[in-house]
Design an enzyme around this catalytic site. Structure first.
Site, short mmCIF file in Angstrom:
data_model
loop_
_atom_site.label_atom_id
_atom_site.label_comp_id
_atom_site.label_asym_id
_atom_site.label_seq_id
_atom_site.Cartn_x
_atom_site.Cartn_y
_atom_site.Cartn_z
N ILE A 1 2.52 1.00 12.04
CA ILE A 1 3.56 0.19 12.06
C ILE A 1 4.77 0.93 12.83
O ILE A 1 5.64 0.13 13.20
CB ILE A 1 4.06 -0.30 10.46
CG1 ILE A 1 4.53 1.10 9.93
CG2 ILE A 1 3.11 -1.12 9.91
CD1 ILE A 1 5.30 0.67 8.56
N TYR B 1 10.01 10.64 -1.98
CA TYR B 1 9.31 9.42 -2.15
C TYR B 1 10.02 8.32 -2.63
O TYR B 1 10.37 7.31 -2.15
CB TYR B 1 7.87 9.72 -2.46
CG TYR B 1 7.03 8.22 -2.93
CD1 TYR B 1 6.54 7.51 -1.96
CD2 TYR B 1 6.99 7.87 -4.10
CE1 TYR B 1 5.96 6.46 -2.27
CE2 TYR B 1 6.30 6.82 -4.55
CZ TYR B 1 5.73 5.89 -3.64
OH TYR B 1 4.97 4.61 -3.93
N ILE C 1 -6.38 17.13 -19.25
CA ILE C 1 -5.16 16.80 -19.40
C ILE C 1 -4.23 18.01 -19.23
O ILE C 1 -4.29 18.95 -19.76
CB ILE C 1 -4.79 15.98 -20.61
CG1 ILE C 1 -5.70 14.77 -20.84
CG2 ILE C 1 -3.52 15.70 -20.79
CD1 ILE C 1 -5.91 14.20 -22.10
N ARG D 1 2.35 6.61 -19.88
CA ARG D 1 2.62 5.96 -18.79
C ARG D 1 2.50 4.64 -18.92
O ARG D 1 1.68 4.03 -19.93
CB ARG D 1 1.56 6.34 -17.53
CG ARG D 1 1.80 7.82 -17.11
CD ARG D 1 3.12 7.99 -16.18
NE ARG D 1 3.05 9.47 -15.78
CZ ARG D 1 3.80 10.39 -16.46
NH1 ARG D 1 4.37 10.16 -17.54
NH2 ARG D 1 4.12 11.56 -15.74
N ASN E 1 -3.23 1.73 9.97
CA ASN E 1 -3.67 2.62 10.75
C ASN E 1 -5.10 3.61 10.45
O ASN E 1 -5.17 4.65 10.73
CB ASN E 1 -2.44 3.58 11.19
CG ASN E 1 -2.06 4.55 9.98
OD1 ASN E 1 -2.42 4.36 8.73
ND2 ASN E 1 -0.86 5.27 10.13
N ASN F 1 2.72 2.38 -12.90
CA ASN F 1 1.33 3.03 -12.24
C ASN F 1 0.26 2.24 -12.39
O ASN F 1 -0.26 1.58 -13.10
CB ASN F 1 0.86 4.30 -13.47
CG ASN F 1 2.03 5.40 -13.31
OD1 ASN F 1 2.92 5.17 -13.81
ND2 ASN F 1 1.72 6.46 -12.76
N1 LIG Z 1 -0.78 2.94 -6.65
C1 LIG Z 1 0.33 2.89 -7.29
O1 LIG Z 1 0.50 3.13 -8.52
C2 LIG Z 1 1.68 2.71 -6.44
C3 LIG Z 1 2.81 2.37 -7.43
C4 LIG Z 1 3.98 2.08 -7.04
C5 LIG Z 1 4.08 1.74 -5.55
N2 LIG Z 1 2.98 1.92 -4.81
C6 LIG Z 1 3.26 1.35 -3.45
O2 LIG Z 1 2.23 0.32 -3.24
C7 LIG Z 1 1.78 0.32 -1.78
C8 LIG Z 1 0.60 0.26 -1.62
O3 LIG Z 1 0.07 1.61 -2.25
P1 LIG Z 1 -1.71 1.87 -2.51
O4 LIG Z 1 -1.67 2.77 -3.79
O5 LIG Z 1 -2.39 0.78 -2.19
O6 LIG Z 1 -1.85 2.97 -1.34
P2 LIG Z 1 -3.15 3.06 -0.20
O7 LIG Z 1 -2.77 4.41 0.36
O8 LIG Z 1 -4.34 2.71 -0.72
O9 LIG Z 1 -2.61 2.14 0.96
C9 LIG Z 1 -1.58 2.43 1.83
C10 LIG Z 1 -2.21 1.82 3.17
O10 LIG Z 1 -1.22 1.98 4.13
C11 LIG Z 1 -1.74 2.37 5.36
N3 LIG Z 1 -0.73 3.09 6.22
C12 LIG Z 1 -0.08 3.97 5.68
N4 LIG Z 1 0.73 4.22 6.59
C13 LIG Z 1 0.73 3.55 7.66
C14 LIG Z 1 1.35 3.29 8.67
N5 LIG Z 1 2.37 4.20 9.37
N6 LIG Z 1 0.95 2.29 9.69
C15 LIG Z 1 0.09 1.52 9.24
N7 LIG Z 1 -0.50 1.53 8.25
C16 LIG Z 1 -0.42 2.74 7.34
C17 LIG Z 1 -2.86 3.22 4.70
O11 LIG Z 1 -3.99 3.51 5.96
C18 LIG Z 1 -3.28 2.48 3.49
O12 LIG Z 1 -4.55 1.61 3.96
C19 LIG Z 1 2.63 1.70 -1.16
O13 LIG Z 1 3.80 1.08 -0.49
C20 LIG Z 1 2.83 2.20 -2.30
O14 LIG Z 1 3.92 3.17 -2.29
C21 LIG Z 1 1.74 1.94 -5.42
#
Ligand SMILES: NC(=O)c1ccc[n+]([C@@H]2O[C@H](COP(=O)([O-])OP(=O)(O)OC[C@H]3O[C@@H](n4cnc5c(N)ncnc54)[C@H](O)[C@@H]3O)[C@@H](O)[C@H]2O)c1
Length: 306
Positions: free
Chosen positions: A52, A140, A199, A207, A32, A169
């Site tokens: 979604i 979360y 920091i 981390r 989205n 991370n």
């Molecule tokens: N970045 C990290 O360090 C990390 C660590 C642990 C887990 N995660 C998980 O990995 C996944 C990806 O994270 P990321 O860092 O790439 O984040 P991000 O915000 O870059 O990507 C999330 C994507 O989902 C889309 N989105 C959000 N809600 C939506 C919805 N309702 N419908 C359709 N699209 C939607 C956003 O537009 C975005 O493109 C997430 O589930 C996040 O919780 C990330």
């Protein structure tokens, strides 16, 4: 395979979509664009701009008979989940349920889910293994854990397979302010601007930073392995924020100061996940060198500024 990536316009999802296409899979992305951008969408992926939680989009997805869904789309910010638990649950639980129902209707075989170290909360028994009791310290973390439980029940009731990957991370090019990982992105942006790095606290906090390319390779391995399992995806190495800042300043070639300010309430002091289970079940090990990964990230944000 015919594969759907939710959140494929975001940081991790877009790197994953690139790799799946390179392996010869057909890739559809639903996003989205709440935090993602069309800039990161791979040319050869089909893109559906939708939420979604939208029933129309999911009716359409059910008709497409995907083999596998990678579920990346989420509300990803820990503080936002604490400020607005309703929104967090709406995105992360109701969004998941819409997707699971579409997956069931569409005969999807497997869901590979991006979970998080946030499931564990603050614990001193490092490195954390997957059998540690989840004690999330944020909504979360709680919705990530609940997602894992929903996936398990859908598997038992309907035979919809899954693999859960709990990331530490994550860092790398394309990371945004909205993501969970944070500090490397913030330092890389500050370095690009030639600004000082700050920091919070004494900098001894640690981390476990995992490169996005390693996260992608774990996801690829989960296509055929890790049925019904939860695996940490991490380096199993603690890096202090002081060492991180010094390394990034050195790699950038800039002479910017590193400052310390008051510690932030609620920040975990040490964090590290075991990855022995992923080694065993997915045949995966992290392969990226930290300095190379940091240099690639610094250079990405340097170019982005121009
Ligand atoms: N970045 C990290 O360090 C990390 C660590 C642990 C887990 N995660 C998980 O990995 C996944 C990806 O994270 P990321 O860092 O790439 O984040 P991000 O915000 O870059 O990507 C999330 C994507 O989902 C889309 N989105 C959000 N809600 C939506 C919805 N309702 N419908 C359709 N699209 C939607 C956003 O537009 C975005 O493109 C997430 O589930 C996040 O919780 C990330």
């Amino acid at each position: 395979m015919n594969i759907l990536v939710t959140g494929g316009a975001g940081f991790i999802g877009s790197h994953l979509a690139d790799a799946l296409l390179a392996e010869g899979h057909a890739v559809t992305i639903i996003d989205n664009l709440s935090s993602g951008t069309t800039e990161f969408l791979p040319e050869n992926a089909e893109f559906i701009e939708a939420d979604i939680r939208s029933r129309d989009a999911l009716r359409f997805l059910a008709d497409r008979r995907f083999d596998v869904i990678y579920h990346e789309a989420a509300q990803t910010m820990v503080p936002a989940s604490i400020n607005d638990p309703y929104h967090d649950a709406d995105e992360n639980i109701m969004g998941l349920l819409s997707l699971l129902e579409a997956a069931r209707a569409g005969g999807v075989k497997k869901i590979i889910f991006s979970s998080s170290a946030a499931v564990y909360g603050d614990s001193e028994a490092l490195p954390l293994t997957e059998d540690a009791e989840p004690r999330p310290a944020s909504f979360y973390g709680l919705t990530k854990w609940m997602t894992e439980r929903y996936l398990d029940l859908y598997r038992r009731l309907y035979g919809l397979d899954y693999t859960v990957l709990r990331y530490s991370n994550v860092y790398g090019p394309r990371q945004g302010a909205h993501g969970e990982g944070g500090v490397i992105y913030i330092f890389a942006k500050l370095l690009a601007e030639g600004a000082p790095l700050t920091i919070f606290g004494d900098g001894g906090q640690t981390r476990d930073f995992i490169n996005v390319h390693d996260v992608v390779s774990a996801n690829l391995a989960a296509l055929t392995c890790g049925s019904g399992e939860i695996c940490n995806v991490s380096t199993e190495t603690e890096l202090s924020l002081n060492t991180l800042a010094e390394t990034m300043v050195r790699l950038s070639g800039k002479s910017v100061p590193v400052r310390h300010s008051e510690a932030r309430a609620g920040d975990i002091y040490r964090s590290c996940l075991s990855h022995q289970k992923a080694r065993r079940l997915l045949g995966w090990t992290p392969a990226c060198d930290l300095s190379d990964g940091l240099a690639e990230t610094i250079s990405f944000f340097e170019k982005k500024k121009q």
